[in-house]
Design an enzyme around this catalytic site. Structure first.
Site, PDB file in Angstrom:
ATOM      1  N   CYS A  12      50.001  28.530  49.974  1.00 34.18           N
ATOM      2  CA  CYS A  12      50.342  27.122  49.789  1.00 34.18           C
ATOM      3  C   CYS A  12      51.541  27.064  48.840  1.00 34.18           C
ATOM      4  O   CYS A  12      51.935  28.090  48.268  1.00 34.18           O
ATOM      5  CB  CYS A  12      49.162  26.373  49.201  1.00 34.18           C
ATOM      6  SG  CYS A  12      48.711  27.014  47.585  1.00 34.18           S
ATOM      7  N   HIS A  84      46.467  28.281  39.090  1.00 34.35           N
ATOM      8  CA  HIS A  84      45.237  27.589  38.683  1.00 34.35           C
ATOM      9  C   HIS A  84      45.334  26.939  37.312  1.00 34.35           C
ATOM     10  O   HIS A  84      44.537  26.080  36.972  1.00 34.35           O
ATOM     11  CB  HIS A  84      44.091  28.613  38.555  1.00 34.35           C
ATOM     12  CG  HIS A  84      43.564  29.072  39.864  1.00 34.35           C
ATOM     13  ND1 HIS A  84      43.065  30.339  40.058  1.00 34.35           N
ATOM     14  CD2 HIS A  84      43.426  28.426  41.027  1.00 34.35           C
ATOM     15  CE1 HIS A  84      42.646  30.454  41.302  1.00 34.35           C
ATOM     16  NE2 HIS A  84      42.863  29.309  41.915  1.00 34.35           N
ATOM     17  N   GLU A 136      40.247  27.088  37.810  1.00 32.59           N
ATOM     18  CA  GLU A 136      41.007  25.828  37.773  1.00 32.59           C
ATOM     19  C   GLU A 136      40.201  24.740  37.058  1.00 32.59           C
ATOM     20  O   GLU A 136      40.731  23.989  36.230  1.00 32.59           O
ATOM     21  CB  GLU A 136      41.344  25.356  39.195  1.00 32.59           C
ATOM     22  CG  GLU A 136      42.167  24.068  39.195  1.00 32.59           C
ATOM     23  CD  GLU A 136      42.080  23.308  40.502  1.00 32.59           C
ATOM     24  OE1 GLU A 136      42.381  23.900  41.558  1.00 32.59           O
ATOM     25  OE2 GLU A 136      41.728  22.104  40.461  1.00 32.59           O
TER      26      GLU A 136
HETATM   27 FE1  F3S Z   1      48.059  25.291  46.280  1.00 33.77          FE
HETATM   28 FE2  F3S Z   1      48.696  23.778  44.285  1.00 33.77          FE
HETATM   29 FE3  F3S Z   1      47.449  22.799  46.307  1.00 33.77          FE
HETATM   30  S1  F3S Z   1      48.014  25.853  44.153  1.00 33.77           S
HETATM   31  S2  F3S Z   1      46.181  24.440  47.064  1.00 33.77           S
HETATM   32  S3  F3S Z   1      49.504  23.591  46.333  1.00 33.77           S
HETATM   33  S4  F3S Z   1      47.064  22.349  44.215  1.00 33.77           S
END
Ligand code: F3S
Length: 291
Positions: A12, A84, A136
């Site tokens: 992500c 995190h 987190e």
């Molecule tokens: Fe990734 Fe940030 Fe979302 S680490 S899952 S883009 S909150």
């Protein structure tokens, strides 16, 4: 036979940003540390370790390294905070001990830290919906200026009673299941509390889960690639298993012993937020060549 890769599979935005940061810092030639594994993926962590990145596992270790004065000991250097995030106290410990801090906390997580810091500072009670063991969530708890509680299940929400007369601010772990969060929020609202909800669930996770479900529902086999300790990859596996019996959970291509019926028409591939593209491509190529 068709191979369909889930659109949002793999790193992500926040994880990619953190991993890129580590690679950038390696180039500087400095001694690089990460506080905890930068991603929940052993393959990535091993690759970084081989390039000289040290992983600090605990506050005690951080303290010990900071105070290390013996010749030959690793001296304090540059420390990268992973996507995190960490509790404020840990960050302060790093500052106190003179580490060069590079904060790769995902901006979406940082947003939660700022929200809970502000609201708790204004005297509100904070409720974090998520897993209490997840780093987190522990980070979020650590940015509150007052009372904070964590709950994870519908049953806990039903039993929950906030302190009287206090306004309640509710936030969520970014990877929490959206429907479950809504259910918990409904329960709290029904109790008539003065609740303000900050929906902090990350869209990347929600989209990946939805797309995975759509592909899995039509697939003859589903391959989920992710780290052993990745909760979001485990969640993807669970989603796939519900609609596709022939689901495989693998960390690397070596784990894959794919068996397909002759009639198989579609193989789906998805991956957790900590899975690098390289691994996804390897699996994709393997299926393409062998089936
Ligand atoms: Fe990734 Fe940030 Fe979302 S680490 S899952 S883009 S909150």
């Amino acid at each position: 036979m068709e191979i369909r890769l889930v659109a949002g599979a793999g790193f992500c935005f926040g994880v990619k940003r953190a991993v890129d940061t580590v690679y950038e810092q390696i180039q500087t030639g400095k001694t690089i540390y990460t506080y905890g594994s930068i991603v929940n993926n052993e393959v990535v962590v091993k690759e970084l370790t081989e390039q000289g990145v040290h992983v600090i596992e605990s506050r005690e270790e951080l303290e010990r390294l900071s105070d290390s004065k013996n010749p030959g000991d690793i001296a304090a250097g540059t420390i990268i905070i992973r996507a995190h995030g960490v509790p404020r106290e840990v960050q302060q410990q790093m500052e106190r001990k003179g580490w060069e801090i590079i904060d790769a906390t995902c901006p979406f997580v940082k947003r939660i830290h700022r929200a809970v810091e502000k609201k708790s500072g204004e005297g509100e009670h904070i409720l974090v919906v998520g897993s209490p063991e997840h780093p987190e969530v522990q980070g979020t708890v650590g940015w509150c200026n007052g009372p904070v509680e964590v709950l994870e299940t519908v049953e806990e929400a039903e039993k929950y009673m906030p302190p009287e007369g206090k306004k309640l601010t509710v936030v969520a772990q970014t990877t929490f299941n959206y429907n479950k969060f809504q259910h918990i929020v409904e329960i709290l609202k029904k109790k008539g509390y003065n609740v303000s909800i900050v929906n902090t669930i990350c869209k990347a996770t929600e989209d990946r889960q939805r797309e995975t479900q759509e592909v899995a529902a039509n697939a003859d086999a589903m391959i989920v690639i992710g780290g052993k300790h990745s909760s979001n990859a485990a969640k993807l596996y669970e989603i796939c298993r519900e609609v596709c019996d022939n689901t495989y959970f693998i960390q690397t291509l070596d784990d894959l012993h794919l068996e397909l019926p002759k009639s198989a028409r579609l193989v789906g591939i998805t991956a957790g937020a900590s899975t690098p593209n390289k691994l996804i491509e390897e699996v994709q190529n393997y299926v393409r060549i062998n089936f």
